[in-house]
Design a protein around this motif. Structure first.
Motif, PDB file in Angstrom:
ATOM      1  N   LEU A 199      71.517 -16.973  17.623  1.00  0.00           N
ATOM      2  CA  LEU A 199      71.560 -17.837  18.801  1.00  0.00           C
ATOM      3  C   LEU A 199      70.135 -18.280  19.091  1.00  0.00           C
ATOM      4  N   LEU A 200      69.929 -19.611  19.158  1.00  0.00           N
ATOM      5  CA  LEU A 200      68.614 -20.158  19.482  1.00  0.00           C
ATOM      6  C   LEU A 200      68.490 -20.313  20.992  1.00  0.00           C
ATOM      7  N   VAL A 201      67.383 -19.834  21.533  1.00  0.00           N
ATOM      8  CA  VAL A 201      67.114 -19.982  22.964  1.00  0.00           C
ATOM      9  C   VAL A 201      65.704 -20.550  23.140  1.00  0.00           C
ATOM     10  N   ARG A 202      65.501 -21.255  24.254  1.00  0.00           N
ATOM     11  CA  ARG A 202      64.187 -21.842  24.546  1.00  0.00           C
ATOM     12  C   ARG A 202      63.574 -21.132  25.733  1.00  0.00           C
ATOM     13  N   VAL A 203      62.283 -20.807  25.592  1.00  0.00           N
ATOM     14  CA  VAL A 203      61.503 -20.208  26.674  1.00  0.00           C
ATOM     15  C   VAL A 203      60.188 -20.960  26.754  1.00  0.00           C
ATOM     16  N   GLY A 204      60.007 -21.723  27.852  1.00  0.00           N
ATOM     17  CA  GLY A 204      58.819 -22.561  27.943  1.00  0.00           C
ATOM     18  C   GLY A 204      58.826 -23.582  26.828  1.00  0.00           C
ATOM     19  N   LYS A 205      57.754 -23.612  26.042  1.00  0.00           N
ATOM     20  CA  LYS A 205      57.681 -24.540  24.911  1.00  0.00           C
ATOM     21  C   LYS A 205      58.048 -23.857  23.591  1.00  0.00           C
ATOM     22  N   GLY A 206      58.432 -22.617  23.662  1.00  0.00           N
ATOM     23  CA  GLY A 206      58.756 -21.885  22.443  1.00  0.00           C
ATOM     24  C   GLY A 206      60.247 -21.714  22.246  1.00  0.00           C
ATOM     25  N   VAL A 207      60.627 -21.476  20.984  1.00  0.00           N
ATOM     26  CA  VAL A 207      62.020 -21.233  20.622  1.00  0.00           C
ATOM     27  C   VAL A 207      62.106 -19.838  20.005  1.00  0.00           C
ATOM     28  N   PHE A 208      63.106 -19.072  20.460  1.00  0.00           N
ATOM     29  CA  PHE A 208      63.314 -17.724  19.950  1.00  0.00           C
ATOM     30  C   PHE A 208      64.711 -17.621  19.349  1.00  0.00           C
ATOM     31  N   VAL A 209      64.877 -16.622  18.479  1.00  0.00           N
ATOM     32  CA  VAL A 209      66.140 -16.388  17.781  1.00  0.00           C
ATOM     33  C   VAL A 209      66.654 -15.001  18.154  1.00  0.00           C
ATOM     34  N   LEU A 210      67.928 -14.930  18.526  1.00  0.00           N
ATOM     35  CA  LEU A 210      68.585 -13.650  18.804  1.00  0.00           C
ATOM     36  C   LEU A 210      69.698 -13.431  17.784  1.00  0.00           C
ATOM     37  N   PRO A 211      69.724 -12.288  17.095  1.00  0.00           N
ATOM     38  CA  PRO A 211      70.841 -12.018  16.170  1.00  0.00           C
ATOM     39  C   PRO A 211      72.167 -12.076  16.921  1.00  0.00           C
TER      40      PRO A 211
ATOM     41  N   SER B 266      59.123 -26.455  12.694  1.00  0.00           N
ATOM     42  CA  SER B 266      58.461 -25.513  13.585  1.00  0.00           C
ATOM     43  C   SER B 266      58.924 -24.089  13.298  1.00  0.00           C
ATOM     44  N   VAL B 267      58.147 -23.134  13.783  1.00  0.00           N
ATOM     45  CA  VAL B 267      58.441 -21.724  13.562  1.00  0.00           C
ATOM     46  C   VAL B 267      59.059 -21.128  14.818  1.00  0.00           C
ATOM     47  N   ALA B 268      60.129 -20.365  14.646  1.00  0.00           N
ATOM     48  CA  ALA B 268      60.764 -19.653  15.750  1.00  0.00           C
ATOM     49  C   ALA B 268      60.704 -18.160  15.460  1.00  0.00           C
ATOM     50  N   LEU B 269      60.397 -17.372  16.472  1.00  0.00           N
ATOM     51  CA  LEU B 269      60.312 -15.930  16.323  1.00  0.00           C
ATOM     52  C   LEU B 269      61.683 -15.298  16.535  1.00  0.00           C
ATOM     53  N   ILE B 270      61.993 -14.295  15.711  1.00  0.00           N
ATOM     54  CA  ILE B 270      63.269 -13.581  15.809  1.00  0.00           C
ATOM     55  C   ILE B 270      63.045 -12.333  16.652  1.00  0.00           C
ATOM     56  N   LEU B 271      63.792 -12.202  17.741  1.00  0.00           N
ATOM     57  CA  LEU B 271      63.654 -11.057  18.627  1.00  0.00           C
ATOM     58  C   LEU B 271      64.409  -9.850  18.074  1.00  0.00           C
ATOM     59  N   ASP B 272      63.889  -8.686  18.378  1.00  0.00           N
ATOM     60  CA  ASP B 272      64.489  -7.420  17.945  1.00  0.00           C
ATOM     61  C   ASP B 272      65.056  -6.724  19.176  1.00  0.00           C
ATOM     62  N   PRO B 273      66.365  -6.856  19.458  1.00  0.00           N
ATOM     63  CA  PRO B 273      66.938  -6.295  20.691  1.00  0.00           C
ATOM     64  C   PRO B 273      66.670  -4.803  20.898  1.00  0.00           C
ATOM     65  N   PRO B 274      66.884  -3.922  19.893  1.00  0.00           N
ATOM     66  CA  PRO B 274      66.610  -2.499  20.145  1.00  0.00           C
ATOM     67  C   PRO B 274      65.167  -2.231  20.541  1.00  0.00           C
ATOM     68  N   ALA B 275      64.227  -2.933  19.896  1.00  0.00           N
ATOM     69  CA  ALA B 275      62.816  -2.724  20.230  1.00  0.00           C
ATOM     70  C   ALA B 275      62.506  -3.220  21.634  1.00  0.00           C
ATOM     71  N   LEU B 276      63.139  -4.312  22.071  1.00  0.00           N
ATOM     72  CA  LEU B 276      62.923  -4.812  23.422  1.00  0.00           C
ATOM     73  C   LEU B 276      63.386  -3.795  24.459  1.00  0.00           C
TER      74      LEU B 276
END
Length: 676
Positions: free
Chosen positions: A541-553, A653-663
């Motif tokens: 799932l792609l989400v936007r935060v500010g000017k950045g884009v993040f990826v959630l499994p 552009s590059v999007a960072l993949i978030l790690d839910p357990p680590a968060l």
């Protein structure tokens, strides 16, 4: 054999598979000692190991396996039976074979290991098992040495053999001298060599075989034993003639004066054989090419190229959307369809049944049961569930730690189980199932369960929780995965150092998986591993935060809700949202990674599940689902908590993949205790 792989490498790979199969058959044979099919499978495994070892110069391996093979030849012929002692020594012999394979073909090391006390002890133990009551009987008796193809009490017979290997026999690894040594073990041999076909020195090819042999063998082992010697001599033509009883024995059907019966053994054509002009061998040829052995790094290369293709296809789709050219749009859609099919096919190649991992744990449970004096059976279910090869390769170590922990700490002694009204035989169960984009692996035991009081006391002692902390059992059980955490007061050779469970969480975390623990006192414990199907391309799932884009499994995403304005403007420091009568802590993703956000925005919360908990991530906008090709982070960013990797989007552009357990574990704003 795959391109670029040496014959020795191929043998080592196949030998590892044979040893795994051998161990499985031995353990199955222990439960059903009269199973003729399993006995035959063990014999074939040993025969294949011996023949291949001889071909590639593993002399110590070939000689040892020959003695091991004789035991199961006797069992197969009914001269001995399978006993617990034979299974024990067979498993030890299997481990010795693995060490012989590691030694390789060095002649000095092979000679040393053949003279080692361990090898002699194993051979003597095998012979002792065969000599036990109900075993092989008196080896000096002709009846005790009868084999298939030789009636009991028939006495020794004389056979005349001709052996003419093909020109490619030596190049393909066949060693005639080893075959003759094996014949000599069957009885008295007289060997004559024919050199009529040897060319003159100028035309001689030293790698070709121009020799033929005639052998006279006197043995009481029968024709079947002789045919077994040449079972792998596929490049040569072998004839076996029965010349009747040996001198000094009484006559019979094969007595002197009766023409000897000669049979031609069926041989398998070599790879250099001429094609079948009638096509009658097409079926056999097709069967041999149903599967191809491919080195794993080539699959990794293919996966890398496919990932780049998926990224390029996303860029093409974006360009087609911007230009709105019908022709280009049609081509982009067709390419997307082809790439999707190629992606699914490539991923399926990397998928292997998880049962490949399960098979090796039967021996582990058996050995632990004997060492600890407990009666434990292993039950596996869902072995056909498929996982990415790289996930399976990394899964063995965590499962070993979990199973050892269950048998050592979870399962009670027979006396305690009897006093608690439980069956004396305990059960450790491993179950795998696919659930959406995840595979769940559950390790369950019916032991005493986790001691919550002991875990809490140890956690307070180490300063992991406050003495007055109110923490839920599931969160408390997660503390057993902390580095060095152990409730054992003594250290044994199996446990007590607190490193096993820490390693489990570390490996599962590297696989982007999670670990959940559920325990009921007196009834047992269940550890659930949630693993991604693949490590290469994931649904996200792609989400936007500010000017950045993040990826959630996507497997971690539970739901998406609007963030109430009252909650967004709160500055009390307690970020908790009530969703359907459940308190869910949430955190601003922008604050975690230093992005500026507009307080007046219409924010959304993505509810994720991690390690049995629900946590909300506040984002500016939800872009939608995406096929994400995972790229590793650089050495400078690899240690940033909360990031699992990166990907390249269709616009480059590059999007960072978030790690839910680590968060969940690394965010101070998330007050988990308040949520419970």
């Amino acid at each position: 054999m795959s391109a670029g792989q040496s014959p020795i490498d191929t043998f080592l790979s196949e030998a590892a598979e044979i040893l795994e199969s051998l161990e499985g058959h031995l353990l199955e044979l222990e439960a059903a000692p009269d199973d003729s099919e399993r006995i035959g499978a063990v014999f074939r495994n040993l025969r294949t190991l011996k023949g291949s070892g001889e071909m590639f110069g593993f002399s110590a391996l070939a000689h040892f396996v020959h003695r091991f093979e004789n035991a199961y030849d006797a069992v197969r012929a009914g001269r001995a039976r399978v006993t617990p002692g034979l299974i024990d020594v067979s498993l030890r012999a299997r481990d010795h074979i693995a060490r012989l394979i590691e030694i390789g073909t060095d002649p000095v090391e092979n000679a040393r290991i053949e003279r080692a006390p361990e090898a002699r002890t194993l051979v003597e133990a095998i012979d002792a098992c065969l000599g036990a009551p109900g075993g092989a009987g008196d080896s000096s008796s002709p009846a005790g040495r009868a084999t298939p193809g030789q009636p009991a009490g028939a006495g020794p017979r004389r056979y005349e053999l001709t052996f003419a290997p093909g020109l490619d026999a030596l190049r393909n690894g066949m060693r005639p001298a080893m075959l003759f040594d094996e014949l000599a073990m069957l009885g008295q041999t007289e060997i004559a060599c024919f050199t009529d076909e040897v060319p003159c020195l100028d035309e001689l090819d030293p790698t070709a075989c121009h020799l033929a042999w005639k052998i006279r063998l006197t043995t009481d082992r029968g024709r079947a034993a002789i045919e077994d010697v040449f079972i792998f001599a596929d490049d040569g033509a072998v004839t076996i003639g029965d010349a009747g009883p040996a001198e000094g024995t009484d006559g019979g059907a094969g007595a002197a004066g009766v023409p000897a019966a000669t049979t031609q053994m069926r041989t398998i054509p070599s790879a250099s054989a001429a094609p079948d002009p009638d096509g009658r061998g097409a079926g056999a040829g097709a069967a041999r090419t149903e599967s191809v052995r491919v080195q794993s790094f080539r699959l990794d290369q293919l996966m890398d190229q496919l990932g780049e293709l998926v990224i390029a296809q996303a860029r093409l789709n974006r360009i087609a959307d911007q230009m709105r050219e019908p022709g280009l749009t049609g081509v982009a859609e067709e390419i997307e369809r082809l790439v999707t099919g190629l992606r699914d096919a490539t991923l399926s190649i990397r998928m292997l049944p998880i049962g490949m991992v399960f098979a090796r744990f039967r021996r582990l449970v058996r050995d632990l049961s004997g060492e600890l004096g407990k009666d434990v059976q292993l039950v596996t279910e869902g072995g056909q569930t498929e996982l990415d090869k790289n996930v399976i390769d990394s899964l063995g170590e965590p499962l070993v730690h979990l199973i050892r922990n269950s048998v050592d700490h979870g399962i009670e002694t027979v006396e305690r189980r009897r006093a608690a009204g439980k069956p004396e035989q305990a059960t450790v169960r491993i179950v795998a199932e696919q659930l959406g984009g995840e595979v769940l692996v559950r390790i369950t035991d019916d032991g005493a369960g986790l001691d919550a009081a002991a875990i809490r006391a140890r956690a307070i002692e180490r300063g992991l929780i406050a003495p007055d902390a109110d923490i839920a059992p599931e969160a408390l059980y997660q503390l057993i995965f902390e580095p060095g955490f152990s409730t054992a007061r003594t250290v044994s050779n199996l446990s007590g150092r607190g490193v096993g469970m820490d390693a489990v969480r570390a490996v599962i975390g590297e696989l982007r998986g999670t670990v959940e623990v559920h325990s009921v006192p007196g009834r047992g414990t269940t550890v659930t591993l949630r693993l991604p199907l693949t490590l290469a391309i994931i649904d996200s799932l792609l989400v936007r935060v500010g000017k950045g884009v993040f990826v959630l499994p996507l497997p971690s995403v539970m739901e998406c809700v609007e963030l109430p304005a009252a909650e967004a403007g709160r500055e009390s420091g307690r970020s908790i949202l009530k969703i359907r009568d459940q308190l869910v802590p949430f955190v601003e993703v922008g604050h975690l990674f230093g992005f500026e956000t507009d307080p007046a925005r219409e924010a959304r919360i993505v509810i994720i599940a991690a390690e049995g908990k629900r946590v909300g991530l506040v984002v500016d906008d939800i872009i939608g689902q995406h096929q994400t090709v995972i790229k590793s982070l650089s050495a400078y960013h690899r240690d940033i908590a909360g990031l699992a990797g990166a990907t390249i989007l269709g616009d480059g552009s590059v999007a960072l993949i978030l790690d839910p357990p680590a968060l969940v574990k690394s965010n101070p704003p998330i007050s988990l205790e308040a949520a419970w």
